[in-house]
Enzyme design. Structure first.
Site, PDB file in Angstrom:
ATOM      1  N   HIS A  96      -7.100 -36.052 -69.733  1.00  0.00           N
ATOM      2  CA  HIS A  96      -7.609 -35.853 -68.372  1.00  0.00           C
ATOM      3  C   HIS A  96      -9.002 -36.462 -68.209  1.00  0.00           C
ATOM      4  O   HIS A  96      -9.769 -36.055 -67.340  1.00  0.00           O
ATOM      5  CB  HIS A  96      -7.657 -34.362 -68.013  1.00  0.00           C
ATOM      6  N   SER A 146     -23.984 -60.663 -62.888  1.00  0.00           N
ATOM      7  CA  SER A 146     -24.220 -60.404 -61.471  1.00  0.00           C
ATOM      8  C   SER A 146     -25.106 -61.504 -60.908  1.00  0.00           C
ATOM      9  O   SER A 146     -25.980 -62.031 -61.598  1.00  0.00           O
ATOM     10  CB  SER A 146     -24.908 -59.036 -61.292  1.00  0.00           C
TER      11      SER A 146
END
Length: 431
Positions: free
Chosen positions: A141, A262
């Site tokens: 999870h 970036s």
């Protein structure tokens, strides 16, 4: 396919020129089969076999009039021949040539997919073996569970890809077939022996029963296998993306000299390869619906499948081989931060031994599961709130009621416990 994702070998296979040359080869082998059955004179066969060229522009000119590409094709090649041209396309319908040729192109493309998977398997196996005893925190999870072997993660992908190869092998047997059965698929105007000869020549299986076309359940199955393979690749690269997050940084993509993350933030190192594979895997799965719908044709045939296959098949092979190669490169150049993995394990203050303590007490001593579970859970909650070591919390809360020998208790806390059966799992998978 846009140039960015083109694979040279795939482009060559599915080029218009190669497609038409493959049509020509099918036509020639059919004439060869007729000759073996005593219909076509050997001298005419020899003349036809000397023909090794096509003229696409001439074919397009003819197609403007005929509005039929195969008719245009046969008339174009007939212009290179004499009286022997009458044997071209004898007893055939268009899809005898088109589907058989297309299945030949599929066969060659499948070879590329197969070899690309083998290459990826080798990269993953190497990482699995290298990291067999490398501890990493397992998660369920998205939450910390218990430490496990990083090698097992790689081994899981290795085993899954082996299953994908098995699925591909079955799909190949079903799709890589010769279809030379005539207009309605009943061999009324062609002998079944022709199909056998063509199949043998191109190392194809037999389409035991067709209509005017090879049935598209075969293609649908292949595309579904490709979609399934894409889910495995996305599973692998999604895991890498999750590990590369700034707050995790356990496993990262390699970052080459001069690479930029970036246009605005010089510090960025992004999992671009994994994201690329993820996006293209989704594109592959988008073809499944089209492939399934192509199986629903009217009566003995229509051509509703034909237009989308001209686009779909080259695209799916380009993209699948591309992401297989890119995933292999990503795996090979992974940066594995073992120190950070160990830091994350140590940061949990031994709380991940909760099941170990629970199981040991239940096996060794006569207490109910409910009582021991509630006791251990209470200690884990206190450990999480106080940030104290789980061992200390257990002792403070009276674990000696359940385990009286302190040495016996301390021996439960050993990280090697989580690796104790790793070798046995590897023996199952890596032969």
């Amino acid at each position: 396919m846009i140039q960015r994702y083109c694979i040279k070998e795939v482009e060559e296979i599915w080029s218009e020129n190669n497609k038409l040359l493959t049509w020509l080869e099918v036509e020639k082998v059919v004439v060869k089969a007729w000759q073996q059955l005593g219909v076509v004179p050997k001298s005419d066969l020899d003349k036809i076999y000397k023909l090794n060229q096509i003229n696409i522009n001439r074919m397009l000119e003819i197609e403007k009039e005929t509005k039929h590409d195969v008719v245009a094709f046969t008339r174009m090649i007939s212009e290179y021949l004499g009286e022997e041209k009458k044997w071209i396309h004898l007893g055939l319908t268009s899809t005898d040539v088109v589907d058989t040729a297309q299945n030949i192109l599929i066969k060659k493309s499948n070879d590329l997919v197969f070899s690309s998977i083998i290459n990826l398997l080798e990269k993953i196996k190497n990482k699995a073996i290298e990291n067999k005893y490398t501890l990493i925190m397992g998660r369920s999870h998205g939450m910390y569970g218990e430490p496990t072997s990083l090698g097992l993660k790689f081994l899981l992908w290795f085993e899954e890809l082996k299953r994908q190869l098995e699925r591909l092998d079955l799909a190949r047997k079903q799709i890589e077939v010769a279809k030379i059965s005539g207009s309605m698929g009943n061999y009324a105007n062609i002998e079944p022996e022709i199909e056998h000869i063509v199949a043998k020549e191109f190392e194809l299986g037999l389409d035991n029963l067709s209509t005017q076309v090879t049935q598209r359940d075969r293609h649908a199955n292949l595309i579904q296998v490709f979609a399934n393979i894409s889910t495995t690749l996305e599973k692998i690269t999604t895991e890498i993306r999750l590990f590369q997050r700034s707050e995790v940084q356990e496993i990262c993509e390699g970052f080459e000299k001069g690479q930029k993350g970036s246009s605005s933030m010089p510090h960025k190192k992004n999992p671009i390869s994994s994201e690329n594979v993820t996006g293209l895997a989704r594109y592959i799965r988008g073809f499944v619906s089209t492939a399934l719908e192509n199986n629903v044709l009217w009566h003995e045939r229509d051509i509703s499948h034909s237009s989308n296959e001209r686009l779909m098949l080259p695209d799916i092979y380009n993209i699948l081989v591309y992401i297989l190669k890119r995933t292999a490169n990503t795996i090979e150049n992974l940066v594995i931060n073992k120190n950070i993995m160990l830091e994350h394990i140590n940061s949990q203050n031994n709380i991940f031994y909760s099941q170990r303590v629970l199981t040991y007490i239940l096996i060794k001593y006569n207490f109910s599961r409910e009582e021991v579970y509630d006791f251990v859970q209470k200690c884990t909650l206190e450990c999480q709130l106080s940030k104290k070591d789980f061992k200390s919390v257990l002792l403070d809360n009276g674990v000696t009621k359940y385990i009286t020998n302190i040495d016996e208790f301390n021996n439960l806390f050993n990280l090697n416990y989580f690796l104790r059966h790793v070798d046995r799992v590897f023996e199952r998978v890596v032969k």
